[in-house]
Design a protein around this motif. Structure first.
Motif, PDB file in Angstrom:
ATOM      1  N   GLY A  52       0.958  -1.092  -0.175  1.00 61.39           N
ATOM      2  CA  GLY A  52      -0.072   0.247   0.204  1.00 61.39           C
ATOM      3  C   GLY A  52       0.715   1.098  -0.034  1.00 61.39           C
ATOM      4  O   GLY A  52       2.161   1.242  -0.094  1.00 61.39           O
ATOM      5  N   ILE A  53       0.394   2.381   0.146  1.00 67.32           N
ATOM      6  CA  ILE A  53       1.001   3.719   0.174  1.00 67.32           C
ATOM      7  C   ILE A  53       2.308   3.693   1.231  1.00 67.32           C
ATOM      8  O   ILE A  53       1.914   3.499   2.480  1.00 67.32           O
ATOM      9  CB  ILE A  53       0.277   4.864   0.494  1.00 67.32           C
ATOM     10  N   ALA A  54       3.383   3.803   0.721  1.00 68.66           N
ATOM     11  CA  ALA A  54       4.661   3.624   1.570  1.00 68.66           C
ATOM     12  C   ALA A  54       4.868   2.415   2.240  1.00 68.66           C
ATOM     13  O   ALA A  54       6.359   2.044   2.179  1.00 68.66           O
ATOM     14  CB  ALA A  54       4.581   4.775   2.617  1.00 68.66           C
ATOM     15  N   LYS A  55       3.800   1.553   2.291  1.00 72.01           N
ATOM     16  CA  LYS A  55       4.243   0.392   2.832  1.00 72.01           C
ATOM     17  C   LYS A  55       4.767  -0.754   1.692  1.00 72.01           C
ATOM     18  O   LYS A  55       5.488  -1.619   2.145  1.00 72.01           O
ATOM     19  CB  LYS A  55       2.984  -0.171   3.393  1.00 72.01           C
ATOM     20  N   MET A  82      -0.657  -1.724  -8.513  1.00 72.71           N
ATOM     21  CA  MET A  82       0.323  -0.710  -8.180  1.00 72.71           C
ATOM     22  C   MET A  82      -0.599   0.645  -8.088  1.00 72.71           C
ATOM     23  O   MET A  82      -0.998   1.264  -9.008  1.00 72.71           O
ATOM     24  CB  MET A  82       1.269  -0.589  -9.481  1.00 72.71           C
ATOM     25  N   LEU A  83      -0.721   1.060  -6.760  1.00 72.71           N
ATOM     26  CA  LEU A  83      -1.315   2.215  -6.401  1.00 72.71           C
ATOM     27  C   LEU A  83      -0.629   3.398  -6.822  1.00 72.71           C
ATOM     28  O   LEU A  83       0.459   3.591  -6.962  1.00 72.71           O
ATOM     29  CB  LEU A  83      -1.597   2.284  -4.928  1.00 72.71           C
ATOM     30  N   ASN A  84      -1.320   4.678  -7.108  1.00 73.42           N
ATOM     31  CA  ASN A  84      -1.108   5.778  -7.630  1.00 73.42           C
ATOM     32  C   ASN A  84      -0.179   5.812  -8.596  1.00 73.42           C
ATOM     33  O   ASN A  84       0.595   6.861  -8.855  1.00 73.42           O
ATOM     34  CB  ASN A  84      -0.175   6.346  -6.398  1.00 73.42           C
ATOM     35  N   LYS A  85      -0.650   5.216  -9.469  1.00 72.35           N
ATOM     36  CA  LYS A  85       0.198   5.145 -11.198  1.00 72.35           C
ATOM     37  C   LYS A  85      -0.336   6.481 -11.656  1.00 72.35           C
ATOM     38  O   LYS A  85       0.455   6.905 -12.695  1.00 72.35           O
ATOM     39  CB  LYS A  85      -0.438   4.329 -11.772  1.00 72.35           C
ATOM     40  N   SER A  86      -1.332   7.449 -11.427  1.00 71.61           N
ATOM     41  CA  SER A  86      -1.617   8.415 -12.017  1.00 71.61           C
ATOM     42  C   SER A  86      -0.515   9.686 -11.517  1.00 71.61           C
ATOM     43  O   SER A  86      -0.659  10.889 -11.992  1.00 71.61           O
ATOM     44  CB  SER A  86      -2.946   8.961 -11.372  1.00 71.61           C
ATOM     45  N   LYS A  87       0.083   9.323 -10.232  1.00 66.82           N
ATOM     46  CA  LYS A  87       0.902  10.425  -9.867  1.00 66.82           C
ATOM     47  C   LYS A  87       2.585   9.966 -10.059  1.00 66.82           C
ATOM     48  O   LYS A  87       2.798   9.135 -11.151  1.00 66.82           O
ATOM     49  CB  LYS A  87       1.008  10.367  -8.343  1.00 66.82           C
ATOM     50  N   GLN A 217     -13.530  -4.310  -7.971  1.00 69.68           N
ATOM     51  CA  GLN A 217     -12.350  -3.732  -7.660  1.00 69.68           C
ATOM     52  C   GLN A 217     -11.279  -4.723  -8.045  1.00 69.68           C
ATOM     53  O   GLN A 217     -10.596  -5.445  -7.169  1.00 69.68           O
ATOM     54  CB  GLN A 217     -12.001  -3.340  -6.468  1.00 69.68           C
ATOM     55  N   PRO A 218     -11.011  -4.782  -9.609  1.00 77.93           N
ATOM     56  CA  PRO A 218     -10.064  -5.842 -10.181  1.00 77.93           C
ATOM     57  C   PRO A 218      -8.455  -5.581  -9.731  1.00 77.93           C
ATOM     58  O   PRO A 218      -8.132  -4.282  -9.553  1.00 77.93           O
ATOM     59  CB  PRO A 218     -10.247  -6.022 -11.637  1.00 77.93           C
ATOM     60  N   GLY A 219      -7.647  -6.289  -9.877  1.00 78.03           N
ATOM     61  CA  GLY A 219      -6.114  -6.133 -10.117  1.00 78.03           C
ATOM     62  C   GLY A 219      -5.793  -5.614 -10.995  1.00 78.03           C
ATOM     63  O   GLY A 219      -6.684  -5.294 -12.173  1.00 78.03           O
TER      64      GLY A 219
END
Length: 622
Positions: A52-55, A82-87, A217-219
């Motif tokens: 997750g974020i930072a983790k 992969m979270l936050n790919k828009s950033k 909420q798919p992968g």
């Protein structure tokens, strides 16, 4: 039974304990893992997910350092995102949804396959201490086990107290007893302790849910992995789902507030700010008409479902009625209700950077005992404690990570320098060098250091050097190779970027935000170079980040280098701050309590001003 003295004794088999035991044993220490229940080694006590974020960055750092968390997560994953790919890439954070039973199984099997590691199932109720040094542990059966060092990773078990509505009972986790005796003993040796709270949501029967009323909420379409080794990539994934609470749900929950331990005074300890209970969210954000609920499967075969976002300690009948008003939960059946748990922790300012305690030699703390929350934070501390316990008993220099080297360095420095009065959770915003500390380059940052310790093997080192060499080679190719306008303008026009009137180096046009590697691969020269040099997607991504963010990366490196000068200025352990009348009263008080190892660490203590640092520098002859 325990005739020989162990090098390292690890107390607790959670995420911190597992990493600590693996690290110490793999480095050659004769290690014992003592836990209350061998069937719950590596247990995911709360949500069945890693990263997750930072983790996610922390998990990759653990992997680069030779820890097992990334490998175990990959082998038990049911979904990858992969979270936050828009950033920007400094914010990209990998996360897996995991099969809870397989996760614990893989941990158990990995530890059993580790040389030098023994296991024993029993509760440790006392530490054996001689002349301000720990020399072993005493179990609840009165068995004395001797060791050169001890790592406490007790999680939520120290005097754990579980709350469900107005009901209270002792326990470190649902169905497991609390650990007693250690807190009281440590208080007698002068340690300070406190109480913290965490919570968990109800688990429900997935067969009773109506997923047609929820949002899938798919992968990721092309799932990645945590480990830098060749762990298997997911060939299929299980979806999660999202639904929402409603004003009706909130009203039903409010009916139980008078019986809630959160509001009737039964719970007075501090809970995690960034993972509040559902009743806390309704109370604090009363203007919101709904809150997200993530419906997460617990594994490939099981029907048990984790209701993420609905952490609660309300009475079980209130939980049940409110859940049945959530869209898709109209016929829900509970496997077990949510609950809150209070437990003892020890403010981490009582530790050194190695996670060794200042009061008792060769005694280390790792995980929630230090006031952190989260599997990843715990695992990273366990890894560092295991490494440093091994080094200490072998009379070698400690292994430390700076804030510009790893999120793990940020985590430990924050804990021992600033302390924490609420469960500490890692965020990207806590790292001032987050452009340097990306998830994609943890291997480049840490593999060499791990190899020097003996944790990373030849194959890991070879793979890292190959990736480093090829990505640098590709960056240099972009710096050396020119383009002509007719080649590049069609691409620039397509992505909505300003066309060029004259030729230049590819590096310059690649630095533009909208121009991606996939666009440049349409140029024959680029595609040929990549193919001839066998540069895979990982190398291409690494090169793209280095090109696009070169300015930010260089700036952060320069800032880190400046602070490094203060990091080399050591402060003697017995430095008498009280004698420096030029220091502010607050600085004298906090410096005396925390006893920073370097001027750099002193500068990060809240309440220590730049003028206080100047005074210190003068007295240290600088």
């Amino acid at each position: 039974m325990f005739g020989e003295k162990y090098d390292v004794i690890v107390v607790g088999g959670g995420h911190a304990g597992c990493e600590a035991a693996a690290a110490a044993a793999n480095m050659g220490s004769r290690t014992l893992l003592v836990t209350m229940n061998l069937q719950t080694i590596g247990q995911m006590s709360c949500n069945p997910a890693m990263g997750g974020i930072a983790k996610g960055q922390i998990v990759r750092e653990i992997d680069a350092l030779g820890g097992y968390s990334g490998i175990v997560s990959d082998r038990s994953a049911i979904q990858f995102k992969m979270l936050n790919k828009s950033k920007g890439p400094a914010m990209w954070s990998p996360r897996t949804q995991n099969d809870r039973m397989r996760f614990a199984e893989h941990w158990r099997l990995a530890l059993e396959a580790t040389p030098n590691l023994d296991f024993y199932q029993e509760m440790v109720r006392e530490l054996l201490i001689e002349q301000d040094k720990v020399v072993g542990v005493r179990t609840s059966l009165g068995i004395d086990i001797y060791g050169k060092s001890v790592i406490l990773t007790n999680g939520t078990f120290l005097n754990g107290l579980i709350h469900i509505g107005e009901k209270q009972f002792g326990g470190g986790r649902a169905g497991e007893s609390a650990a007693r005796g250690i807190t009281e003993q440590l208080l007698g040796f002068g340690f300070a302790s406190g109480r913290m709270k965490t919570g968990t949501p109800p688990r429900v029967d997935g067969r009773s849910l109506d997923y047609s009323r929820m949002v899938p909420q798919p992968g990721d379409e092309a799932p990645g992995r945590f480990s830098y080794t060749e762990t298997p990539l997911l060939q299929r994934q299980l979806p999660c789902h999202m639904t929402y609470t409603s004003p009706e749900v909130h009203d039903l929950l409010r009916e139980g507030f008078d019986r809630s331990p959160m509001f009737n005074g039964n719970i007075q300890s501090t809970g995690p700010r960034y993972c509040p209970s559902i009743e806390d969210k309704i109370h604090r954000f009363h203007e919101k008409e709904r809150h997200q609920i993530f419906v997460e499967p617990e594994g490939w075969e099981t029907v048990e479902v984790y209701v993420n976002g609905f952490s609660t300690s309300l009475p079980e009948d209130v939980q049940f009625r409110a859940l049945r008003s959530v869209a898709g939960f109209e016929k829900v059946k509970l496997f077990r209700p949510g609950y809150a748990i209070e437990y003892d922790y020890f403010p981490p300012t009582q530790l050194r950077h190695t996670l060794e305690t200042k009061l008792i030699g060769n005694l280390y703390f790792a995980g929630q005992i230090n006031g952190t929350t989260g599997y990843e934070e715990a695992a990273s501390q366990g890894l560092m404690a295991g490494i440093n316990a091994h080094l200490k008993v072998n009379e070698k220099e400690p292994f430390l990570l700076r804030r510009d080297e790893a999120y793990i360095g940020v985590l430990i420095d924050d804990l021992i320098t600033k302390g924490t009065e609420e469960p500490y959770r890692m965020f990207t915003s806590r790292a001032e060098y987050r452009t340097l500390l990306r998830q994609d380059n943890a291997d480049l940052r840490l593999t060499e250091r791990s190899y020097a310790l003996g944790l990373a093997g030849e194959d890991r080192m070879r793979r890292m050097l190959q990736k480093k060499e090829k990505s640098q080679e590709l960056v240099q190719f972009f710096k050396d190779t020119s383009f002509v306008p007719d080649q590049i303008n069609p691409i620039l026009e397509e992505v909505g970027s300003r066309k060029v009137a004259q030729g230049d180096k590819l590096f310059k046009v690649f630095s533009r935000p909208k121009v991606q590697m996939s666009h440049l691969m349409r140029l024959e020269g680029v595609a040929t170079f990549v193919a001839d040099h066998e540069m895979d997607e990982e190398v291409q991504e690494q090169a793209e980040i280095e090109v696009k963010y070169s300015g930010y990366i260089e700036k952060e490196r320069n800032n880190a280098d400046k602070l490094q000068r203060l990091e080399h200025l050591k402060i003697p352990d017995d430095f008498e701050y009280d004698k420096l009348s030029s220091l502010s009263f607050e600085a004298r008080e906090k410096l005396s309590a925390i006893r920073p190892a370097t001027v750099s660490q002193a500068s990060r203590i809240s309440g220590v001003s730049p003028s206080d640092i100047s005074v210190l520098l003068v007295y240290l002859g600088r």
